[in-house]
Every structure is written in structure tokens, then in C-alpha cells.
Design a protein around this motif. Structure first.
Motif, short mmCIF file in Angstrom:
data_model
loop_
_atom_site.label_atom_id
_atom_site.label_comp_id
_atom_site.label_asym_id
_atom_site.label_seq_id
_atom_site.Cartn_x
_atom_site.Cartn_y
_atom_site.Cartn_z
N LEU A 81 -58.59 53.21 -37.77
CA LEU A 81 -57.62 53.67 -36.78
C LEU A 81 -57.82 52.95 -35.44
O LEU A 81 -57.79 53.55 -34.38
N LYS A 82 -58.07 51.65 -35.54
CA LYS A 82 -58.20 50.85 -34.31
C LYS A 82 -56.80 50.65 -33.71
O LYS A 82 -55.80 50.63 -34.42
N LYS A 83 -56.81 50.48 -32.39
CA LYS A 83 -55.53 50.40 -31.66
C LYS A 83 -54.61 49.30 -32.20
O LYS A 83 -53.44 49.57 -32.52
N ASP A 84 -55.14 48.08 -32.34
CA ASP A 84 -54.27 46.96 -32.76
C ASP A 84 -53.72 47.20 -34.16
O ASP A 84 -52.57 46.87 -34.44
N LEU A 85 -54.58 47.75 -35.01
CA LEU A 85 -54.15 47.99 -36.39
C LEU A 85 -53.02 49.02 -36.42
O LEU A 85 -52.01 48.85 -37.10
N ILE A 86 -53.17 50.09 -35.65
CA ILE A 86 -52.13 51.13 -35.64
C ILE A 86 -50.81 50.55 -35.15
O ILE A 86 -49.74 50.78 -35.74
N ILE A 87 -50.88 49.77 -34.07
CA ILE A 87 -49.64 49.23 -33.49
C ILE A 87 -48.95 48.27 -34.47
O ILE A 87 -47.75 48.33 -34.70
N ARG A 88 -49.77 47.47 -35.13
CA ARG A 88 -49.21 46.51 -36.11
C ARG A 88 -48.63 47.25 -37.32
O ARG A 88 -47.53 46.97 -37.77
N GLU A 89 -49.38 48.21 -37.81
CA GLU A 89 -48.93 48.94 -39.00
C GLU A 89 -47.69 49.79 -38.73
O GLU A 89 -46.87 50.01 -39.60
N CYS A 90 -47.57 50.30 -37.51
CA CYS A 90 -46.38 51.07 -37.17
C CYS A 90 -45.15 50.16 -37.27
O CYS A 90 -44.13 50.55 -37.85
N GLU A 91 -45.28 48.94 -36.75
CA GLU A 91 -44.16 47.98 -36.85
C GLU A 91 -43.81 47.74 -38.32
O GLU A 91 -42.64 47.68 -38.68
N ASN A 92 -44.83 47.57 -39.15
CA ASN A 92 -44.57 47.31 -40.57
C ASN A 92 -43.87 48.50 -41.23
O ASN A 92 -42.96 48.33 -42.03
N SER A 93 -44.31 49.71 -40.87
CA SER A 93 -43.66 50.90 -41.45
C SER A 93 -42.21 51.01 -40.98
O SER A 93 -41.32 51.30 -41.78
N LEU A 94 -41.98 50.74 -39.70
CA LEU A 94 -40.60 50.81 -39.18
C LEU A 94 -39.71 49.82 -39.94
O LEU A 94 -38.58 50.15 -40.31
N ARG A 95 -40.26 48.64 -40.18
CA ARG A 95 -39.46 47.62 -40.87
C ARG A 95 -39.17 48.04 -42.32
O ARG A 95 -38.04 47.96 -42.78
N ARG A 96 -40.21 48.53 -43.01
CA ARG A 96 -39.97 48.93 -44.41
C ARG A 96 -39.03 50.12 -44.49
O ARG A 96 -38.20 50.21 -45.38
N LEU A 97 -39.16 51.03 -43.54
CA LEU A 97 -38.32 52.23 -43.56
C LEU A 97 -36.92 51.98 -42.99
O LEU A 97 -36.05 52.85 -43.08
N LYS A 98 -36.75 50.81 -42.38
CA LYS A 98 -35.46 50.43 -41.74
C LYS A 98 -35.03 51.46 -40.69
O LYS A 98 -33.88 51.89 -40.67
N VAL A 99 -35.98 51.89 -39.87
CA VAL A 99 -35.65 52.85 -38.81
C VAL A 99 -36.22 52.35 -37.48
O VAL A 99 -37.09 51.47 -37.45
N ASP A 100 -35.73 52.95 -36.39
CA ASP A 100 -36.25 52.59 -35.06
C ASP A 100 -37.39 53.51 -34.65
O ASP A 100 -38.22 53.17 -33.80
#
Ligand SMILES: NC(=O)c1ccc[n+]([C@@H]2O[C@H](COP(=O)([O-])OP(=O)(O)OC[C@H]3O[C@@H](n4cnc5c(N)ncnc54)[C@H](OP(=O)(O)O)[C@@H]3O)[C@@H](O)[C@H]2O)c1
Length: 317
Positions: free
Chosen positions: A99-118
Motif C-alpha cells: 500500500l505504498k503511495k506510488d503504487l496506490i496512485i498508479r493502480e487507481c489509474e489502472n482500475s479507472l481505465r479497466r472500469l471505464k469510469v472517472d
């Protein structure tokens, strides 16, 4: 399915959330979409997934469930009606655990992209990370919330003292606070001290002190594995060994008695108990067929009497 007002957030969701862990993998894509459609037809609007579902199954790498939900929501044009939760913190292909900061921020972007949501409505810390300061994790959630990429945060598989510590840090720093907790919780109780209550397993059963903390702090409680993978009703499927302890025979006896009295199925009584006992849980239901989901949703119509709930709670004490 009835809608309920959540605690501490201005949102209304359906009484049961739909878990989509095996969607697009063990449950093939067409069937997964049929189940999602059925759940929505029944009044459901709370969908749970995780970035890494399901990286542990051979042939898959994680992201499959989020991708399917993204496709389905876009196709049905249904995103605005849904309350969507996903998670970060467990490993998947090319993504380490933590749960490191950079990992969370990067993974959130990836989830938003896969989920196609903002925006993700509810973002969970999937599992405790002892090597990262809670403050760093919460700072990442704060950044994402300020950017409008997540609305609320939740905690899963953390020991109770870590949840309390996190909420204190949030209070002091003005960071978002954990308003949801998602834990393993069923009618059968685990034997005290079994490994899955430690850090050896990612799934942590909600302990009594954690449940007290959740209630006293008005957090929304979501439970998974409530049907213990179907073991209550499926004779061919055994209960996880951690759940077989000195009180299990007595608890199963009383559960069967109450089931007989209500005319419901044993799974429905377990789900009704989870929603109507002091935790007032939002259970995560799932399944590989419409029939299972239908049976589970119909548990919302089962009213247990206060006496039945008390008898269930006291069994094996
Ligand atoms: N936060 C976490 O760490 C965490 C961990 C695990 C799960 N979860 C979430 O919780 C969701 C639910 O998963 P779970 O494994 O915890 O659920 P569960 O309710 O313990 O097990 C679901 C399985 O039980 C069987 N089942 C369901 N309804 C049934 C019925 N009416 N009759 C007979 N069998 C039935 C099905 O197995 P078959 O398909 O084999 O028939 C189904 O796939 C997941 O999708 C995920 O969203 C979260």
C-alpha cells in the motif's frame, strides 16, 4: 431488493452487494453479464471487485473482473446507477503487494481505465501492509479523493488496532477516513488463533473487537465468505477446517432448527442473520448461476424474529 442508507456517507445502496471475483474467469463472460443483469433487475446497485481478481488462477493475470464490469456498464449505459467498489494492495501480474503511495496512485489509474469510469465510489485497502506507514497510504487516498478519482475509502483484512490507528491519523491530518470495512464473516465461528487471523492468509475473519470497533465508529460493515463457498447447503463441499471448532455442531444444529421454522433455505437464513444481527451487514453475495443469486437475493424477504436471532447468536456459547 430494498435500498439502505449508508452510515457516515450520503449514499443509498441495495441491501446486498454483488461480488464479482470470478467473473470473466471461472464464470465465463456471457454468464457473468447475465448475472449482473439479473442482479440489477432485482434492484441491486452495489458491485464489488478488485484490481487483482483473479491473478491466482492459472491462465489469468488480474484485471479480468474489472474489465468485464467496465465493458458491461458501458454497454448497458448504467454507470450512474451503480455504486462501485474496487481494491488495491494484493499482488497481480507486474504489480507487487503493498500500500505504498506510488503504487496506490498508479493502480487507481489502472482500475479507472479497466472500469471505464472517472471515479471509483469506494476504494479499499485490500490487505494490511506492515512495511508501509499508514500515513503514506492515507496520503495517497487523500490525493486521489481530492482529484475526484475516488469518493470513499474502505479497509479490508487489517487487524483492528491498525484500523483504529488509521482513523486516528486521518482525524489528525484531515485525510479521508475508513467508512467501510470488508471482512470474512459467517455464522460458523472460527477457532481462536487459527492462522488466517494472523498475517499468513490474506483473508481475515472479523474478530469480536473489530466488530465492536466498527459499530462504535459507525462504519459500514460488508461481509464476504458468508456462505463459506456454498458449504452450508452443498454436502459435497466441506467447511474450511478453521471453521470447525468445539461449537460448530451446536451452531449447525440451531441453524438447521431455525431454517426449518422459517421455511427458507439454510443459505438464506445465514444471509438474513448477517443482515439482521447487531452488525447489520451488507453481505457480498456471489455465485456461478442465476439460481444461486436468486436464492441469495430472496434472503432479503426472510424476517428472523428477535428470539431466533438471539438463539442463533447464543448457540454454542
Ligand atoms: N476483501 C476480501 O479479501 C475478499 C475475499 C474474498 C471475497 N471477497 C468478495 O466477496 C465476494 C463473494 O465471494 P466469497 O467467496 O466470499 O463468497 P461465498 O458466498 O463464500 O461463496 C460464493 C460461492 O458459493 C457458492 N454459492 C453461492 N450461493 C449459493 C447458493 N445459493 N447455493 C449453493 N451454493 C452457493 C457458489 O459456488 P460455485 O460457483 O462453485 O457453485 C459461489 O461461487 C467476492 O466475489 C468478492 O467480491 C472479498
Amino acid at each position: 431488493m430494498e435500498q439502505i442508507k449508508l452510515k457516515n456517507v450520503d449514499e443509498t445502496v441495495s441491501r446486498m452487494a454483488l461480488g464479482t471475483m470470478y467473473f470473466h474467469t471461472l464464470v465465463e463472460s456471457k454468464k457473468s453479464k447475465e448475472i449482473l443483469d439479473f442482479y440489477v433487475d432485482q434492484g441491486g446497485n452495489f458491485i464489488d471487485t478488485a484490481n487483482m481478481y483473479v491473478s491466482w488462477i492459472k491462465g489469468f493475470e488480474g484485471g479480468e473482473s474489472e474489465r468485464l464490469i467496465g465493458e458491461w456498464m458501458a454497454d448497458r449505459k448504467i454507470r450512474d446507477q451503480m455504486f462501485l467498489s474496487t481494491k488495491v494492495g494484493l499482488p497481480m501480474k507486474d504489480v507487487p503487494a503493498g500500500l505504498k503511495k506510488d503504487l496506490i496512485i498508479r493502480e487507481c489509474e489502472n482500475s479507472l481505465r479497466r472500469l471505464k469510469v472517472d471515479t471509483i465510489d469506494l476504494y479499499f485497502a485490500h490487505r494490511e501492509d506492515n512495511e508501509t506507514d499508514l500515513e503514506e497510504t492515507l496520503e495517497a487516498f487523500d490525493i486521489l479523493q481530492r482529484q475526484g478519482k475516488i469518493k470513499y475509502i474502505g479497509v479490508s483484512n487489517h487487524r483492528s488496532f491498525r484500523v483504529a490507528e488509521a482513523n486516528t491519523i486521518s482525524h489528525l491530518k484531515g485525510y479521508p477516513r475508513f467508512t467501510f470495512a470488508q471482512y470474512r464473516y459467517s455464522y460458523l465461528r472460527p477457532k481462536p488463533g487459527t492462522p488466517f487471523e494472523s498475517l499468513d492468509d490474506t483473508r481475515m475473519h472479523a474478530t469480536e473487537d473489530l466488530l465492536d470497533y466498527i459499530n462504535q465508529n459507525d462504519m459500514n460493515f460488508m461481509c464476504y465468505q458468508t456462505l463459506l463457498s456454498g458449504a452450508y447447503s452443498n454436502g459435497d463441499r466441506s467447511f474450511p477446517p478453521e471453521y470447525i471448532g468445539p461449537d460448530s455442531d451446536e451452531r449447525l444444529k440451531v441453524l438447521r432448527e431455525v431454517t426449518e421454522e422459517t421455511g427458507a433455505t439454510i443459505n438464506q437464513v445465514v444471509l438474513a442473520w448477517s443482515m439482521q444481527n447487531k452488525m447489520k451487514a451488507v453481505p457480498l453475495i456471489s455465485g456461478s448461476s442465476i439460481q444461486q443469486i436468486k436464492e441469495n437475493i430472496e434472503a432479503c424477504q426472510i424476517e428472523l424474529s428477535p428470539e431466533q436471532i438471539q438463539r442463533l447468536n447464543l448457540a454454542g456459547n
